[in-house]
Design a protein around this motif. Structure first.
Motif, PDB file in Angstrom:
ATOM      1  N   PHE B  79       0.879  -1.155   0.000  1.00 46.84           N
ATOM      2  CA  PHE B  79       0.000   0.000   0.000  1.00 46.84           C
ATOM      3  C   PHE B  79       0.910   1.195   0.000  1.00 46.84           C
ATOM      4  O   PHE B  79       1.970   1.118   0.593  1.00 46.84           O
ATOM      5  CB  PHE B  79      -0.693   0.082   1.368  1.00 46.84           C
ATOM      6  CG  PHE B  79      -2.116  -0.239   1.316  1.00 46.84           C
ATOM      7  CD1 PHE B  79      -2.635  -1.125   2.222  1.00 46.84           C
ATOM      8  CD2 PHE B  79      -2.949   0.348   0.383  1.00 46.84           C
ATOM      9  CE1 PHE B  79      -3.964  -1.427   2.207  1.00 46.84           C
ATOM     10  CE2 PHE B  79      -4.265   0.037   0.365  1.00 46.84           C
ATOM     11  CZ  PHE B  79      -4.777  -0.858   1.277  1.00 46.84           C
ATOM     12  N   LEU B  81       0.266   5.045   1.184  1.00 46.73           N
ATOM     13  CA  LEU B  81      -0.562   6.198   1.545  1.00 46.73           C
ATOM     14  C   LEU B  81       0.197   7.505   1.366  1.00 46.73           C
ATOM     15  O   LEU B  81      -0.383   8.572   1.493  1.00 46.73           O
ATOM     16  CB  LEU B  81      -1.009   6.091   3.009  1.00 46.73           C
ATOM     17  CG  LEU B  81      -1.981   4.975   3.340  1.00 46.73           C
ATOM     18  CD1 LEU B  81      -2.337   5.033   4.806  1.00 46.73           C
ATOM     19  CD2 LEU B  81      -3.235   5.107   2.499  1.00 46.73           C
ATOM     20  N   MET B 268      -6.025   8.728  -2.189  1.00 47.56           N
ATOM     21  CA  MET B 268      -7.250   7.940  -2.213  1.00 47.56           C
ATOM     22  C   MET B 268      -7.692   7.686  -3.649  1.00 47.56           C
ATOM     23  O   MET B 268      -8.098   6.590  -4.003  1.00 47.56           O
ATOM     24  CB  MET B 268      -8.359   8.679  -1.463  1.00 47.56           C
ATOM     25  CG  MET B 268      -8.082   8.832   0.013  1.00 47.56           C
ATOM     26  SD  MET B 268      -7.850   7.248   0.820  1.00 47.56           S
ATOM     27  CE  MET B 268      -7.516   7.719   2.487  1.00 47.56           C
ATOM     28  N   ILE B 271      -5.589   5.002  -5.277  1.00 46.01           N
ATOM     29  CA  ILE B 271      -5.963   3.648  -4.856  1.00 46.01           C
ATOM     30  C   ILE B 271      -7.272   3.247  -5.525  1.00 46.01           C
ATOM     31  O   ILE B 271      -7.406   2.135  -6.053  1.00 46.01           O
ATOM     32  CB  ILE B 271      -6.083   3.565  -3.317  1.00 46.01           C
ATOM     33  CG1 ILE B 271      -4.703   3.782  -2.686  1.00 46.01           C
ATOM     34  CG2 ILE B 271      -6.632   2.212  -2.892  1.00 46.01           C
ATOM     35  CD1 ILE B 271      -4.717   3.871  -1.187  1.00 46.01           C
ATOM     36  N   ALA B 272      -8.235   4.193  -5.570  1.00 43.14           N
ATOM     37  CA  ALA B 272      -9.512   3.901  -6.213  1.00 43.14           C
ATOM     38  C   ALA B 272      -9.309   3.521  -7.674  1.00 43.14           C
ATOM     39  O   ALA B 272      -9.868   2.539  -8.160  1.00 43.14           O
ATOM     40  CB  ALA B 272     -10.437   5.105  -6.092  1.00 43.14           C
ATOM     41  N   VAL B 275      -7.806   0.071  -8.002  1.00 47.71           N
ATOM     42  CA  VAL B 275      -8.751  -0.980  -7.631  1.00 47.71           C
ATOM     43  C   VAL B 275      -9.815  -1.161  -8.715  1.00 47.71           C
ATOM     44  O   VAL B 275     -10.152  -2.281  -9.101  1.00 47.71           O
ATOM     45  CB  VAL B 275      -9.401  -0.628  -6.280  1.00 47.71           C
ATOM     46  CG1 VAL B 275     -10.614  -1.495  -6.036  1.00 47.71           C
ATOM     47  CG2 VAL B 275      -8.393  -0.827  -5.165  1.00 47.71           C
ATOM     48  N   LEU B 281      -6.002  -6.056  -4.249  1.00 44.23           N
ATOM     49  CA  LEU B 281      -5.450  -5.562  -2.982  1.00 44.23           C
ATOM     50  C   LEU B 281      -4.724  -6.671  -2.241  1.00 44.23           C
ATOM     51  O   LEU B 281      -4.050  -6.424  -1.246  1.00 44.23           O
ATOM     52  CB  LEU B 281      -6.570  -5.008  -2.107  1.00 44.23           C
ATOM     53  CG  LEU B 281      -7.146  -3.668  -2.547  1.00 44.23           C
ATOM     54  CD1 LEU B 281      -8.361  -3.328  -1.731  1.00 44.23           C
ATOM     55  CD2 LEU B 281      -6.099  -2.587  -2.394  1.00 44.23           C
ATOM     56  N   LEU B 319     -18.271   8.800  -6.287  1.00 51.13           N
ATOM     57  CA  LEU B 319     -16.969   8.126  -6.319  1.00 51.13           C
ATOM     58  C   LEU B 319     -16.919   6.997  -5.301  1.00 51.13           C
ATOM     59  O   LEU B 319     -16.437   5.897  -5.582  1.00 51.13           O
ATOM     60  CB  LEU B 319     -15.850   9.144  -6.056  1.00 51.13           C
ATOM     61  CG  LEU B 319     -14.436   8.591  -6.095  1.00 51.13           C
ATOM     62  CD1 LEU B 319     -14.086   8.105  -7.494  1.00 51.13           C
ATOM     63  CD2 LEU B 319     -13.412   9.613  -5.632  1.00 51.13           C
ATOM     64  N   GLY B 320     -17.436   7.267  -4.107  1.00 50.46           N
ATOM     65  CA  GLY B 320     -17.446   6.243  -3.064  1.00 50.46           C
ATOM     66  C   GLY B 320     -18.243   5.025  -3.471  1.00 50.46           C
ATOM     67  O   GLY B 320     -17.795   3.887  -3.308  1.00 50.46           O
ATOM     68  N   VAL B 321     -19.425   5.270  -4.041  1.00 47.49           N
ATOM     69  CA  VAL B 321     -20.275   4.144  -4.437  1.00 47.49           C
ATOM     70  C   VAL B 321     -19.621   3.345  -5.562  1.00 47.49           C
ATOM     71  O   VAL B 321     -19.600   2.107  -5.538  1.00 47.49           O
ATOM     72  CB  VAL B 321     -21.672   4.667  -4.868  1.00 47.49           C
ATOM     73  CG1 VAL B 321     -22.499   3.534  -5.444  1.00 47.49           C
ATOM     74  CG2 VAL B 321     -22.383   5.292  -3.685  1.00 47.49           C
ATOM     75  N   LEU B 323     -16.482   3.004  -6.203  1.00 49.12           N
ATOM     76  CA  LEU B 323     -15.357   2.245  -5.665  1.00 49.12           C
ATOM     77  C   LEU B 323     -15.818   0.942  -5.023  1.00 49.12           C
ATOM     78  O   LEU B 323     -15.312  -0.143  -5.331  1.00 49.12           O
ATOM     79  CB  LEU B 323     -14.640   3.118  -4.636  1.00 49.12           C
ATOM     80  CG  LEU B 323     -13.432   2.534  -3.944  1.00 49.12           C
ATOM     81  CD1 LEU B 323     -12.385   2.177  -4.971  1.00 49.12           C
ATOM     82  CD2 LEU B 323     -12.868   3.538  -2.968  1.00 49.12           C
ATOM     83  N   ILE B 324     -16.820   1.047  -4.148  1.00 48.66           N
ATOM     84  CA  ILE B 324     -17.310  -0.156  -3.463  1.00 48.66           C
ATOM     85  C   ILE B 324     -17.915  -1.117  -4.477  1.00 48.66           C
ATOM     86  O   ILE B 324     -17.655  -2.329  -4.452  1.00 48.66           O
ATOM     87  CB  ILE B 324     -18.352   0.215  -2.386  1.00 48.66           C
ATOM     88  CG1 ILE B 324     -17.693   1.063  -1.311  1.00 48.66           C
ATOM     89  CG2 ILE B 324     -18.942  -1.040  -1.761  1.00 48.66           C
ATOM     90  CD1 ILE B 324     -18.635   1.502  -0.220  1.00 48.66           C
ATOM     91  N   VAL B 327     -15.281  -3.135  -6.543  1.00 48.96           N
ATOM     92  CA  VAL B 327     -14.647  -4.248  -5.832  1.00 48.96           C
ATOM     93  C   VAL B 327     -15.648  -5.365  -5.551  1.00 48.96           C
ATOM     94  O   VAL B 327     -15.335  -6.551  -5.672  1.00 48.96           O
ATOM     95  CB  VAL B 327     -14.004  -3.754  -4.524  1.00 48.96           C
ATOM     96  CG1 VAL B 327     -13.331  -4.891  -3.805  1.00 48.96           C
ATOM     97  CG2 VAL B 327     -13.010  -2.687  -4.829  1.00 48.96           C
TER      98      VAL B 327
END
Lengths: 313, 340
Positions: B79, B81, B268, B271-272, B275, B281, B319-321, B323-324, B327
């Motif tokens: 990872f 960060l 972030m 990483i998004a 992924v 990961l 963006l959050g949705v 990403l989840i 994956v």
């Protein structure tokens, strides 16, 4: 378990308090005020917020998880609770805080446990969602006018002379300690983190445990958010900025393993006090804010390296 | 952590199964991107304008370079960060050195060289610390890079007090950063070259299989003679160097060194992107072409939302949705393939 009387077995438990004592002595050499009773009480009170967030993080760390959304969830809860409290009173504020935090945690847990999404990604996505929520609800401005009832209950009130935040942090620590060591759920957290496959074979309901862990984490973070909202007297969209990383740092410094299954409440609390005392000491000795960031970074890496070293022996 | 019990699948639905396999063959991302572009081209006339397309590619290229560095580290099971902080660090260190050298009266060419070397050196140093802590001290990558992130952004702020560093030579800003080569912004050209270099390294040198071996199974890699520590350190240094180069590219375009560049947000996003592009990961898998595509995908989505005036805060939620969902779909696809 090692023999409690042998000094060797005690070393890991004494290292952090010792480091704390050395650090405080060091600061007092530069700035005598840092060891005054007033300041020590102040550090304790300041620590109580980070303690609650560190306990929250600890619950998921035990399951070999992570919660990157803790800080932003706190922002969203702070804004939502403040809005509700301003328009409909303290009780409504608390209810909204609980509901929102519970929903965030339940969603995190479901995505991690049922969709089997890596916790890092799941909570990273949630971080974005909460950030969007917090800034949309507040329009980027603090929500002011939080009713007196809430501030008294969570910030300015005292019981037998003990300030409310300290009392709440102590109750949370005690409650979590009992939960971890005296209940099936608590033991399941350790088993799940230690070896998920073995836990499943041994009959632990791994998925339910994970969902429970993320929900509990978010609820504790929600409580922390209410405490911080009461302290500033306003709902702050920028509340949670550094809380996530600080809570992870404090837990890890306190010996909670990132590989799951080991660590406890005592360590988490000491870790949170350590991080707070470090920043308090640096403030009193007028260390530049940017240097403070560097120091925190070095301390975190050193703590994890030491932890590895202890493990490998 | 997942336990796949052998399941007795009922009669598979032929059509759906075949479609799933076809999608699995090409990958979901190119198809989604194609569909997205088609919809936008039909519904939004401004989308296909040259200026808009160049704008998308420019923001995608910055993200793609940082994300390809992130990919290297993810492949070895790590990872990073600290990438966002390294962007800020190389920008401020590079600009400070460059402006200092320019002010002392040396030739602009020398000043630019000194500045770039300083920025890249600072980045490489962070990568080296990350890599050594992870590979030799066996510290968790998350914690190491969390620490170096804090330290690097601290140094960047300390160096500049948060004030932009001006006084960069003209040759660096107008001659390079804002230049147009072959009708394309220079940053885009440089990014394409960098991505090409990573692709060649990954496909035609030992680096590709070695990194995958380290991330896939450390024990097996060690037994088969892969220098695990060396490759791990290289991955982190490579990642930081790519981030440092991005910092210098942004500095040249903006015309000043700024501690506010990059940041946790860029980390972030990197990483998004990785992924979404299917970089695992758990280590051991990832292709730079897909990462570039992932960056374009995110840039197109953000552009589409800007064009249709979606609030920037709501964009975060999207963006959050995404990403989840990316994956989760990937996990479900894997489970299905295991069962078939």
């Amino acid at each position: 378990m090692s023999d409690p009387i042998s000094l060797r077995g005690m070393i890991p438990h004494l290292a952090l308090p010792l480091a704390l004592a050395v650090m405080l002595t060091g600061f007092s050499a530069v700035e005598p005020r840092s060891l005054s009773a007033g300041n020590l009480l102040n550090v304790l009170e300041q620590s109580s917020y980070l303690i609650v967030f560190t306990l929250a993080q600890t619950v998921v760390l035990l399951t070999r998880g992570f919660d990157l959304s803790v800080g932003m969830a706190a922002s969203a809860v702070s804004v939502a609770a403040a809005l509700a409290a301003v328009s409909a009173g303290p009780a409504a504020g608390l209810a909204v805080a609980l509901l929102l935090a519970g929903a965030v945690g339940l969603l995190n847990g479901t995505v991690v446990a049922l969709l089997r999404v890596n916790p890092f990604v799941a909570t990273l996505g949630m971080l974005n969602i909460c950030l969007g929520l917090a800034s949309t609800l507040s329009g980027g401005r603090p929500v002011t006018g939080v009713p007196e009832g809430l501030t008294t209950l969570f910030y300015s009130g005292t019981v037998l002379g003990i300030p409310a935040p300290v009392l709440i942090a102590a109750l949370c620590s005690l409650g979590l300690a009992l939960l971890l060591h005296r209940t099936v759920f608590g033991r399941s957290l350790y088993l799940t983190g230690g070896n998920p496959r073995a836990a499943e074979v041994a009959g632990v309901r791994v998925r339910a445990t994970l969902i429970g862990a993320y929900t509990l984490c978010a609820l504790l973070a929600g409580l922390g958010a209410v405490m911080l909202t009461a302290r500033t007297g306003s709902g702050e969209p920028s509340l949670g900025g550094s809380l996530t990383l600080e809570s992870i740092a404090a837990a890890v410094i306190g010996g909670v393993s990132l590989r799951g299954g080991s660590g406890g409440v005592t360590g988490a609390v000491l870790g949170a006090v350590f991080v707070t005392a470090l920043s308090n000491g640096m403030n009193l000795t007028r260390v530049d804010g940017n240097v403070q960031m560097i120091v925190l970074g070095v301390v975190v890496v050193a703590a994890v390296a030491l932890d590895r070293f202890r493990d490998s022996r | 952590m997942s336990v796949h019990l052998p399941s007795h699948h009922p009669q598979p639905q032929q059509g759906a199964e075949r479609l799933m396999l076809a999608v699995a063959g090409i990958g979901l991302l190119p198809l989604l991107l194609l569909a997205l572009v088609a919809v936008l081209a039909l519904t939004e006339p401004r989308f296909l304008g040259t200026a808009n397309l160049l704008n998308i590619l420019r923001s995608a290229s910055v993200l793609a370079v940082v994300a390809s560095g992130q990919m290297l580290v993810l492949i070895v099971g790590g990872f990073d960060l600290s990438v966002g902080a390294v962007v800020a660090l190389s920008s401020t260190v590079g600009a400070t050195a460059m402006a200092g050298a320019a002010a002392s009266g040396v030739s602009p060419a020398l000043a630019i060289t000194v500045g770039c070397a300083a920025g890249l050196g600072a980045g490489a140093l962070v990568g080296l610390v990350n890599g050594l802590c992870v590979a030799v001290l066996k510290v968790s990558p998350f914690m190491v890079t969390l620490g170096t992130m804090s330290a690097a952004s601290g140094v960047a702020l300390l160096l500049t007090n948060g004030i932009p560093v001006y006084g960069l030579p003209d040759g660096f800003v107008t001659g390079f950063g804002r230049a147009v080569w072959l009708g394309l912004p220079s940053a885009l050209v440089v990014s394409l070259i960098l991505l090409g270099v990573v692709a060649v390294l990954q496909r035609h040198t030992l680096a590709g299989p070695a990194l995958r071996a380290v991330g896939g199974n450390v024990q097996a890699a060690r037994v088969s003679g892969v220098a695990v520590r060396g490759w791990t350190v290289s991955a982190y240094v490579g990642c930081s160097l790519l981030a440092a180069l991005t910092g210098l590219l942004l500095t040249a375009r903006i015309g000043s060194g700024q501690a506010s560049l990059g940041g946790l947000n860029m980390t972030m996003e990197s990483i998004a992107t990785a992924v979404i592009a299917g970089v695992s990961l758990r280590g051991g898998a990832g292709r730079v072409e897909m990462v570039a595509l992932g960056a374009v995908f995110l840039a197109v989505i953000s552009n589409a939302m800007n064009l249709s005036r979606v609030d920037s805060k709501a964009q975060l939620v999207v963006l959050g949705v995404i990403l989840i969902a990316a994956v989760a779909l990937d996990e479900l696809g894997k489970r299905r393939r295991v069962r078939v």
